[in-house]
Design an enzyme around this catalytic site. Structure first.
Site, PDB file in Angstrom:
ATOM      1  N   LYS B 175       0.864  -1.171   0.000  1.00 12.88           N
ATOM      2  CA  LYS B 175       0.000   0.000   0.000  1.00 12.88           C
ATOM      3  C   LYS B 175       0.905   1.227   0.000  1.00 12.88           C
ATOM      4  O   LYS B 175       1.969   1.217   0.609  1.00 12.88           O
ATOM      5  CB  LYS B 175      -0.843  -0.079   1.285  1.00 12.88           C
ATOM      6  CG  LYS B 175      -1.992   0.867   1.361  1.00 12.88           C
ATOM      7  CD  LYS B 175      -2.868   0.495   2.584  1.00 12.88           C
ATOM      8  CE  LYS B 175      -3.805   1.620   2.941  1.00 12.88           C
ATOM      9  NZ  LYS B 175      -4.662   1.309   4.082  1.00 12.88           N
ATOM     10  N   LYS B 211      -2.144  -1.272  -3.462  1.00 16.02           N
ATOM     11  CA  LYS B 211      -3.270  -0.434  -3.033  1.00 16.02           C
ATOM     12  C   LYS B 211      -2.813   0.999  -2.783  1.00 16.02           C
ATOM     13  O   LYS B 211      -2.115   1.262  -1.812  1.00 16.02           O
ATOM     14  CB  LYS B 211      -3.877  -1.007  -1.744  1.00 16.02           C
ATOM     15  CG  LYS B 211      -4.972  -0.118  -1.148  1.00 16.02           C
ATOM     16  CD  LYS B 211      -5.622  -0.770   0.073  1.00 16.02           C
ATOM     17  CE  LYS B 211      -6.593   0.188   0.747  1.00 16.02           C
ATOM     18  NZ  LYS B 211      -7.205  -0.404   1.948  1.00 16.02           N
TER      19      LYS B 211
END
Lengths: 751, 275
Positions: B175, B211
């Site tokens: 992420k 992400k």
């Protein structure tokens, strides 16, 4: 609320997630063409010129072949009309203070901003180039160019004192060019006070639009005139009376040559192919297209090259498949071309990349420099040391380290070797359109009946002419080549007389073979001398100055024999000594760092030696002119092949005795003999990097003609004497400018 | 997040060999945003696809059951039914990829999703989010409790003090940031991360997910992110198992754009249900 538009394609796209068309409207481009009734003429003196009884060719959308307009083909009288307009406006434009020109250029930049959509759609429509490239690259840069040069014009009076605009500039552009190439050339020309006649290929509407934008600004309509016509009109423009300079831009192929180190070859090829596979080709007016066309016919060139390369045994990778009748050529990677194959030597067409492997940095440098082209190169490496080594070693005008294709108005862009030695952008770009104050205007032909085939071909025989009565000791007999005095290949001599006709001495009669040997010796000495620091070179020049000082009585008395008064003779020797000392110091202050917008990190503007520089000294001022020319050449790191004054070469030979002991062998080579013959040998030599000629008008014309063979930069006096004792002409900035070439080294930074 | 990498021998030299050409990355980032636009039906379809990648997120100190419930409902029905019908997409079962909440709200989310009959996963940030500066023991306990409550995905904050001293950890989904930093998901950073994912895939055959989170608010942004993934990793990464967008207000803008596409009008604030 009910749906007013139903589309069922979304369902399919949702699964495939493919890209769709992003068409850009080109209605405004068509509307502009309509204002011309779809018939494009020329733009001269602020007005459209549409002469009758002219052939016309269609301007087509290269994607579809749809006719956009017809273009009138110019004839010689149209060119003459444009040159006349440019000449007239030169009178007022060049007299305008710099600030006035700056204001005008700024207004043009604003005008361009106001009509930018028209500009980019028209360019993309007519050439097929990707609109993103035109809009985000060219149009933005064109405005920056105008603004940058406006600023230059503002400061012209102070920053460029002692220089004046050359006059009317004829600009010849190739087919398949971006209007940006035109901007790089017209901006500096207009900024310094020149006016322009541009000959653009047929069916290029954008330059015409630009001329219209400039023309409609008002007071100076004739500063930019655009004529569209075939390349065969080029000579007509170049020889048109009043055209003082011709800027020529050759066809830009745009393909790339890639050299990859063997150890990372597989990895690089893999990544390259993956990335190429993601490039999108298509209609230039599609906003999501990376590659459009580059004018009509470019894909044919590319396909021919690919076929030929395959025949010669190369591997070809093409990203994506294109139908064979498509006007697009997919991005193509050609590898494994044998180095000696014709394809490997030829220029690579767009959108092709050829890749070859190298083993060491040294080999990479040899491969990269082993071409007659010298435009630009990029070096990709995470190791700064080898990257800089390559950056400095490459014989090109621009080097990008870990980047490619960056341009900025403040950074000079140019080249060397057969890419031509003119510069665009930065200060160097301005000097292209300037000449030292008081330079005589260029006549159309210097001498119309010069026979290039026979000029300087034969050497008149020299016969014994009585006893030598020159002062003793006489300088050693022979040509000074490779650090020592050698007998000439011809085994003949020529007599040298003083001003009253008495035989002073015999000097060796040099010929083609001696010139060849001298050039070879100079090449051997070149890497060592270029590798010296400017300080070390200055020190050696100072040592020579000291030696000259010691010879002052002898040199002064020799000058007296040439009819110079003793006082003046002494002053001349002193001035020569001073020039040697000053030059070394001046050369140290060359080169600087530029900071440009949009890039973190510096751009280095390097001043590099030209290589082997040939100098044909004038007959007059046999000592002072010789030293004034030699000093800047050496200070900037060149090695020299020099033909001394024809009437009195003895001064040069005298100084050679000191050079023999002080200088590395081959640094300076002095060849005496028939000046025309030696000039011919030098001008026709392909491995001389630059040639300075001070002599007759015929000689100057011959030098310019013959040097076109390898496009080496030449500096000729066209038969006009120079005031060598004046600071401006004998030691002015012009000498330094001509003694070295610029290289822009881009160093982006970031972690 | 179903695709778990098989793991591989940890080799620090891979990381130490990585070099980043920052100016080139910046240029590439600029180019992708400028050169990969989609319009019309393509835009609508891409936006709906983007919805399916969203981790619909609320990470506020004042989260309660009622706004978690509203969020879960929106996750199940992200775009107004009539708009989907107009696009003939109403039977595609379009939902967001997951809902993402604090560990203490996992229970609420699981309950709310169950109530609307939606089987999308509940993701929970954990391990001392967003700073990660708590003891390993409490961090592990936090994960255990969140999983116990029904969270099936955990966004772990790595110990950045270890990273900055060169002691990396492995992962199978990375992420950009917590979304709580001053600078969050930016294109240049993403390009570097995506290239690392690609290199890892080429070396080992393992696909690591990605992400971006924080600051992705407009429909246009989300399209740019989709093209970035498509360009750098390819279509095979464009599925919720490998790509998520962490966002809270993005969905509203996407719905507005879809509304505009379908009706040709710009929606008023009250035309679309809040989340």
């Amino acid at each position: 609320m009910a749906a007013t538009r139903a589309d069922f394609r979304a369902r399919e796209i949702f699964t495939t997630l493919e890209y769709g068309p992003v068409p850009e409207s080109y209605a405004c481009a068509l509307a502009w063409l309509d204002t011309q009734d779809r018939c494009l003429g020329h733009y001269v003196n602020g007005k459209w010129l549409k002469p009758v009884h002219r052939d016309s060719v269609p301007c087509q959308d290269p994607n579809t072949g749809e006719n956009l307009a017809t273009c009138l083909q110019a004839q010689t009288e149209d060119v003459a009309a444009a040159v006349e307009a440019a000449r007239n406006s030169f009178l007022s434009w060049s007299k305008l203070p710099g600030s006035g020109r700056a204001q005008h250029l700024t207004r043009l930049a604003k005008m361009m901003q106001k009509h930018q959509r028209l500009l980019w759609t028209l360019e993309s429509l007519a050439t097929g180039r990707a609109i993103r490239e035109v809009r985000d690259g060219d149009v933005a840069l064109a405005q920056q160019l105008l603004q940058f040069h406006a600023v230059q014009a503002y400061t012209q009076e102070e920053a460029l004192a002692g220089w004046e605009p050359v006059g009317v500039v004829g600009l010849i552009l190739p087919s398949r060019f971006s209007f940006l190439e035109m901007m790089w050339r017209i901006c500096p020309a207009l900024a310094v006070g020149c006016t322009v006649v541009a000959l653009v290929p047929l069916a290029s509407p954008t330059p015409l639009l630009l001329a219209q934008l400039a023309g409609e600004l008002g007071p100076f309509p004739g500063i930019l005139n655009v004529i569209s016509g075939p390349a065969s009109l080029g000579p007509a423009l170049a020889s048109c009376p009043g055209v003082q300079k011709v800027a020529f831009c050759g066809a830009i192929e745009g393909g790339l040559r890639l050299l990859v180190q063997e150890s990372v070859w597989d990895e690089t090829m893999k990544r390259l192919q993956v990335r190429m596979g993601r490039l999108r080709s298509g209609h230039g007016l599609d906003g999501a297209v990376d590659m459009g066309l580059k004018g009509p016919g470019a894909h044919v060139l590319a396909q021919d090259y690919v076929r030929e390369a395959q025949k010669q045994g190369a591997q070809v990778f093409q990203a994506g498949d294109m139908p064979s009748d498509s006007p697009f050529c997919p991005p193509t990677l050609v590898s494994g071309l044998p180095p000696a194959s014709p394809c490997a030597q030829a220029e690579v067409p767009w959108p092709l990349v050829t890749a070859s492997a190298f083993r060491t940095t040294k080999e990479a440098l040899a491969m990269a420099n082993g071409t007659p082209r010298g435009g630009s190169a990029s070096v990709w490496s995470e190791r700064l040391g080898p990257a800089l080594e390559l950056g400095y070693g490459l014989h090109v005008g621009t080097v990008w380290i870990n980047a490619h294709g960056l341009r900025d108005p403040a950074v000079p862009t140019g080249g060397c070797k057969e890419s031509g030695h003119s510069w665009h952008g930065g200060l160097d770009g301005l000097y292209e359109y300037l000449q030292p104050l008081g330079t005589p205007a260029r006549a159309r032909f210097i001498c119309e009946n010069l026979n290039y085939d026979t000029f300087g071909l034969a050497v008149p025989p020299a016969l014994p002419a009585g006893p030598e009565i020159g002062p003793s000791p006489a300088p050693p007999y022979g040509l000074f080549v490779g650090g020592r005095f050698q007998a000439p290949g011809s085994r003949s001599s020529r007599p040298i007389r003083d001003s009253s006709g008495n035989l002073l001495s015999y000097v060796a009669e040099g010929g083609a073979k001696d010139v060849r040997d001298a050039v070879e010796a100079a090449h051997r000495a070149a890497p060592g001398w270029a590798g010296q620091s400017p300080g070390a070179r200055a020190a050696l020049l100072c040592a020579l100055a000291a030696a000259l000082e010691r010879r002052e009585p002898a040199l002064a008395s020799r000058l007296e024999r040439q009819g110079v008064e003793l006082q003046a003779a002494k002053a001349e020797v002193e001035l020569s000594v001073r020039r040697l000392r000053a030059c070394g110091a001046q050369a140290r202050a060359q080169g600087h760092t530029l900071q440009v917008a949009g890039l973190r990190g510096p751009v280095l503007r390097l001043r590099e030696p030209l290589g082997v520089l040939a100098i044909v000294c004038p007959d007059e001022r046999p000592l002072l002119a010789f030293v004034s020319l030699l000093a800047p050449a050496l200070a900037h790191g060149n090695t020299v092949v020099l033909v001394p004054s024809g009437t009195c070469p003895l001064f040069a030979l005298e100084v050679c005795q000191d050079m023999a002991t002080l200088f590395p062998a081959g640094l300076v080579n002095v060849v005496t003999g028939d000046r025309d013959h030696l000039t011919r040998c030098l001008a026709l030599h392909q491995d001389i990097q630059a040639l300075w000629y001070f002599g007759s008008a015929q000689g100057s014309q011959f030098v310019e003609w013959a040097s076109a063979g390898n496009l080496k930069p030449v500096w000729v006096n066209r038969g006009c004497p120079r005031a060598w004792d004046q600071e401006a002409e004998g030691a002015g900035p012009e000498l330094g400018l001509r003694a070295a070439r610029t290289k822009a080294l881009w160093l982006p930074m970031g972690d | 997040m179903a695709a778990h990498s098989q793991g591989t021998e940890f080799d620090l030299s891979w990381i130490s060999k990585i070099q980043v050409n920052q100016p080139a990355v910046l240029r590439r980032a600029q180019q992708i945003q400028a050169r990969r636009t989609v319009k019309k039906e393509w835009q609508a379809a891409w936006l709906l696809k983007a919805v399916t990648f969203i981790d619909l997120t609320t990470l506020s100190g004042d989260d309660t059951f009622s706004n978690i419930q509203r969020l879960c409902y929106k996750a199940k029905y992200p775009i107004r039914e009539d708009l989907l019908k107009a696009l003939n997409m109403h039977d595609k079962g379009i939902t967001t990829a997951a809902v993402c909440v604090y560990p203490a709200r996992v229970c609420d989310a699981v309950k709310a999703l169950k109530a609307v009959g939606c089987n999308i996963p509940v993701a929970s940030v954990a391990t001392g989010f967003p700073a990660g500066q708590t003891h390993l023991k409490t961090r592990l306990e936090e994960i255990r409790l969140a999983v116990e409550d029904g969270a099936s995905e955990i966004d772990v904050v790595i110990n950045r003090s270890l990273v900055l001293t060169g002691q990396w950890e492995g992962s199978n989904f990375i992420k950009t940031s917590t979304g709580k930093e001053t600078v969050n998901a930016t294109f240049p950073v993403a390009i570097v991360m995506l290239r690392a994912i690609r290199d890892f895939f080429w070396k080992t055959g393992n696909k690591v997910g990605f992400k971006p989170a924080g600051g992705i608010r407009s429909a246009k942004d989300s399209l740019a992110w989709l093209s970035l993934i498509k360009e750098e990793l390819g279509d095979e990464w464009l599925k919720p198992e490998l790509f998520r967008i962490g966002a809270s207000s993005l969905l509203t803008d996407i719905e507005r754009q879809i509304y505009h596409h379908v009706t040709g009008r710009y929606a008023a604030y009250h035309d679309l249900p809040m989340s």
